[in-house]
Scaffold this active site. Structure first.
Site, PDB file in Angstrom:
ATOM      1  N   GLN A 168       0.835  -1.200   0.000  1.00 48.57           N
ATOM      2  CA  GLN A 168       0.000   0.000   0.000  1.00 48.57           C
ATOM      3  C   GLN A 168       0.868   1.247   0.000  1.00 48.57           C
ATOM      4  O   GLN A 168       1.282   1.738   1.039  1.00 48.57           O
ATOM      5  CB  GLN A 168      -0.945  -0.003   1.201  1.00 48.57           C
ATOM      6  CG  GLN A 168      -1.955   1.109   1.111  1.00 48.57           C
ATOM      7  CD  GLN A 168      -3.119   0.906   2.039  1.00 48.57           C
ATOM      8  OE1 GLN A 168      -3.208  -0.057   2.769  1.00 48.57           O
ATOM      9  NE2 GLN A 168      -4.034   1.841   2.005  1.00 48.57           N
ATOM     10  N   PHE A 169       1.108   1.771  -1.211  1.00 45.70           N
ATOM     11  CA  PHE A 169       1.951   2.958  -1.339  1.00 45.70           C
ATOM     12  C   PHE A 169       1.319   4.173  -0.674  1.00 45.70           C
ATOM     13  O   PHE A 169       2.005   5.109  -0.283  1.00 45.70           O
ATOM     14  CB  PHE A 169       2.263   3.252  -2.819  1.00 45.70           C
ATOM     15  CG  PHE A 169       1.137   3.880  -3.587  1.00 45.70           C
ATOM     16  CD1 PHE A 169       1.044   5.255  -3.707  1.00 45.70           C
ATOM     17  CD2 PHE A 169       0.171   3.086  -4.191  1.00 45.70           C
ATOM     18  CE1 PHE A 169       0.006   5.827  -4.414  1.00 45.70           C
ATOM     19  CE2 PHE A 169      -0.865   3.647  -4.901  1.00 45.70           C
ATOM     20  CZ  PHE A 169      -0.953   5.024  -5.014  1.00 45.70           C
ATOM     21  N   THR A 170       0.003   4.173  -0.494  1.00 47.27           N
ATOM     22  CA  THR A 170      -0.675   5.334   0.079  1.00 47.27           C
ATOM     23  C   THR A 170      -0.301   5.577   1.540  1.00 47.27           C
ATOM     24  O   THR A 170      -0.603   6.643   2.078  1.00 47.27           O
ATOM     25  CB  THR A 170      -2.205   5.213  -0.047  1.00 47.27           C
ATOM     26  OG1 THR A 170      -2.655   4.063   0.648  1.00 47.27           O
ATOM     27  CG2 THR A 170      -2.622   5.139  -1.503  1.00 47.27           C
TER      28      THR A 170
END
Length: 145
Positions: free
Chosen positions: A77-79
């Site tokens: 999850q890059f967010t």
């Protein structure tokens, strides 16, 4: 490296309507790990994160996943490296690009398995639908030093 770790009774990741990874309800309590990578992460961060996920006492009776053999579901999850302090549109500048982050997410999964964890995963970069039944709820943010 950042990891949001949740204690779950069950969790699953679907891609295109198909389950690609899960902590099944009959597997007992487990961990759902959302994992983000930043630009300067490397081998030291991989080892630290995997060890912390596996050994931190988040399960009932202050037990760790390593003590009870709890399953772990890892979802990239890059967010987690999003920044919305300015304006209304978050920036993702602190998130590492795919050529950097994908191998490191894979390395955390490999290290967890080397430590003895039963690990399931999402699909890196895919449009994933994640569902979970949190236990407690217990959620912890781990961030490498």
């Amino acid at each position: 490296m950042r990891a949001v770790v949740q204690r779950v009774l069950a969790a699953e990741v679907r891609v295109d309507g198909k389950v690609v990874g899960a902590v099944a309800p009959g597997d007992g309590p487990g961990l759902l790990v959302y994992l983000g990578v930043t630009h300067d992460d490397g081998d030291a961060e991989v080892a630290w994160t995997a060890r912390k996920v596996w050994e931190t006492r988040l399960l009932r009776d202050e037990r760790s996943a390593s003590e009870v053999g709890a399953p772990v579901l890892v979802v990239s999850q890059f967010t987690l490296y999003g920044d919305a302090r300015k304006g209304r549109r978050p920036t993702w500048a602190a998130a590492a690009p795919r050529p950097v982050s994908e191998p490191l997410v894979d390395a955390v999964v490999a290290e967890l398995r080397r430590l003895g964890a039963r690990v399931e995963t999402g699909v890196f970069g895919a449009d994933m639908q994640v569902s979970s039944t949190n236990d407690g709820p217990v959620t912890l943010l781990l961030e490498t030093p």
